[in-house]
Scaffold this motif. Structure first.
Motif, short mmCIF file in Angstrom:
data_model
loop_
_atom_site.label_atom_id
_atom_site.label_comp_id
_atom_site.label_asym_id
_atom_site.label_seq_id
_atom_site.Cartn_x
_atom_site.Cartn_y
_atom_site.Cartn_z
N ASN A 34 -11.75 2.26 11.24
CA ASN A 34 -13.12 2.68 10.93
C ASN A 34 -13.46 2.75 9.46
N ARG A 35 -12.51 2.38 8.61
CA ARG A 35 -12.82 2.45 7.18
C ARG A 35 -13.84 1.37 6.83
N GLU A 36 -14.50 1.61 5.68
CA GLU A 36 -15.60 0.71 5.31
C GLU A 36 -15.09 -0.67 4.86
N TYR A 64 0.85 -1.21 0.00
CA TYR A 64 0.00 0.00 0.00
C TYR A 64 0.88 1.25 0.00
N ARG A 65 2.01 1.16 0.68
CA ARG A 65 2.94 2.30 0.69
C ARG A 65 3.52 2.53 -0.70
N ALA A 66 3.88 1.44 -1.38
CA ALA A 66 4.47 1.56 -2.72
C ALA A 66 3.47 2.23 -3.67
N ALA A 93 -0.92 6.99 3.15
CA ALA A 93 -1.15 5.56 2.83
C ALA A 93 -2.52 5.06 3.31
N SER A 94 -2.97 5.54 4.46
CA SER A 94 -4.26 5.07 4.98
C SER A 94 -5.39 5.39 4.01
N GLU A 95 -5.33 6.60 3.45
CA GLU A 95 -6.41 7.02 2.53
C GLU A 95 -6.35 6.18 1.25
N ARG A 116 -3.02 -5.38 8.23
CA ARG A 116 -4.22 -5.03 9.00
C ARG A 116 -5.34 -6.05 8.79
N ASP A 117 -5.29 -6.75 7.64
CA ASP A 117 -6.38 -7.67 7.30
C ASP A 117 -5.87 -9.03 6.87
N THR A 118 -4.64 -9.37 7.27
CA THR A 118 -4.10 -10.67 6.82
C THR A 118 -4.80 -11.82 7.55
O1 DC Z 1 1.94 -1.28 8.37
P1 DC Z 1 2.26 0.02 7.61
O2 DC Z 1 2.36 1.23 8.49
O3 DC Z 1 3.46 -0.12 6.74
O4 DC Z 1 0.99 0.25 6.66
C1 DC Z 1 0.92 1.35 5.78
C2 DC Z 1 -0.54 1.71 5.55
O5 DC Z 1 -1.21 0.69 4.82
C3 DC Z 1 -1.34 1.94 6.83
O6 DC Z 1 -1.95 3.21 6.77
C4 DC Z 1 -2.39 0.88 6.85
C5 DC Z 1 -2.41 0.32 5.45
N1 DC Z 1 -2.52 -1.14 5.45
C6 DC Z 1 -3.74 -1.68 5.19
O7 DC Z 1 -4.71 -0.96 5.04
N2 DC Z 1 -3.86 -3.04 5.10
C7 DC Z 1 -2.81 -3.83 5.27
N3 DC Z 1 -2.96 -5.15 5.18
C8 DC Z 1 -1.55 -3.28 5.56
C9 DC Z 1 -1.44 -1.92 5.66
#
Ligand code: DC
Length: 233
Positions: free
Chosen positions: A195-197, A48-50, A108-110, A139-141
């Motif tokens: 809190n994202r959808e 997501y960062r890339a 990145a979150s957005e 976050r969702d693995t």
């Molecule tokens: O873990 P990180 O800080 O490198 O994650 C970067 C951004 O990507 C963070 O804002 C959350 C998002 N992210 C996500 O939504 N789902 C994931 N599986 C991993 C990260």
């Protein structure tokens, strides 16, 4: 000894999924765990960062879900080992350091919240996971990418502890900041990611909670290995 690779046949080929909020120690723990097990480390956040880095560089708004979803489907992101370290490339360009910039972190979150972006990334992550022997973190693995993972961990720690850790990391790498600034940033990101959808950060019902507030990284890895030993025997 905790730094040695472990070699138990029952621990071969598994999928370990680790989720948790920003600064919970996921990345360092997952990386070390993968190393010890001889597994592949999958840093889903780096993907997501890339994408965020690419968007900012090409003047694509983090709010433009349609465009970002199309890019997410086609962007040539690759993980490769460089001097035994995990590096990430876009189109052959090594962006490992660039994706950790403040600007990328902030946006990145957005970017990661768009449905199409998530679908494209999750598809790629599942593909990578097909080989097994993987430690995936994000976050969702544990909920969306690998709901059938052999071990699911939810790493957490107090906001204060997480901010303090990030602070020390950043100071060490020469970034000038304050603990308060980081605490505010972590709180904002937790709020947004939870809190994202689409695929919010949440604890899977069958994930094991590991509170890392008073643990060292080595201690966290040891703890997960012993959980694996007791669950996968
Ligand atoms: O873990 P990180 O800080 O490198 O994650 C970067 C951004 O990507 C963070 O804002 C959350 C998002 N992210 C996500 O939504 N789902 C994931 N599986 C991993 C990260």
């Amino acid at each position: 000894m905790s730094t040695q690779k472990i070699n138990l046949s029952s621990l071969k080929g598994k999928i370990i999924a680790i989720d948790g909020p920003a600064g919970s120690g996921k990345s360092t723990t997952s990386k070390m765990l993968a190393e010890r097990l001889g597994y592949t480390y999958l840093d889903t956040g780096a993907m997501y960062r890339a994408l965020t880095y690419f968007a900012l560089k090409n003047s694509i708004s983090p709010a433009d879900g349609d465009k970002l979803s199309t890019v997410a489907k086609n962007i040539p992101i690759e993980f490769k080992q460089v001097n035994e370290k995990n590096h990430i490339f876009i189109n052959g360009e090594d962006v490992t350091a660039d994706i950790r910039s403040r600007d990328v972190t902030k946006n990145a979150s957005e970017v990661a919240a768009h449905k199409g972006v998530r679908e494209a990334m999750v598809k790629r992550q599942k593909e990578i996971g097909k080989q097994g022997s993987i430690v995936a973190e994000g976050r969702d693995t544990t909920t969306v990418v690998f709901p059938h993972a052999d071990i699911k961990i939810y790493l957490t720690a107090s906001v204060k502890d997480r901010a303090q850790r990030r602070f020390l990391e950043l100071i060490k790498s020469g970034v000038s900041t304050t603990v308060e600034e980081i605490e505010a940033d972590i709180t904002r990101r937790d709020e947004f990611d939870s809190n994202r959808e689409h695929s919010p950060l949440m604890k899977s019902h069958d994930a094991i909670i590991v509170d890392t507030s008073n643990m060292t990284i080595e201690g966290q890895v040891d703890h997960i290995v012993s959980l694996m030993r007791s669950i996968l025997k």
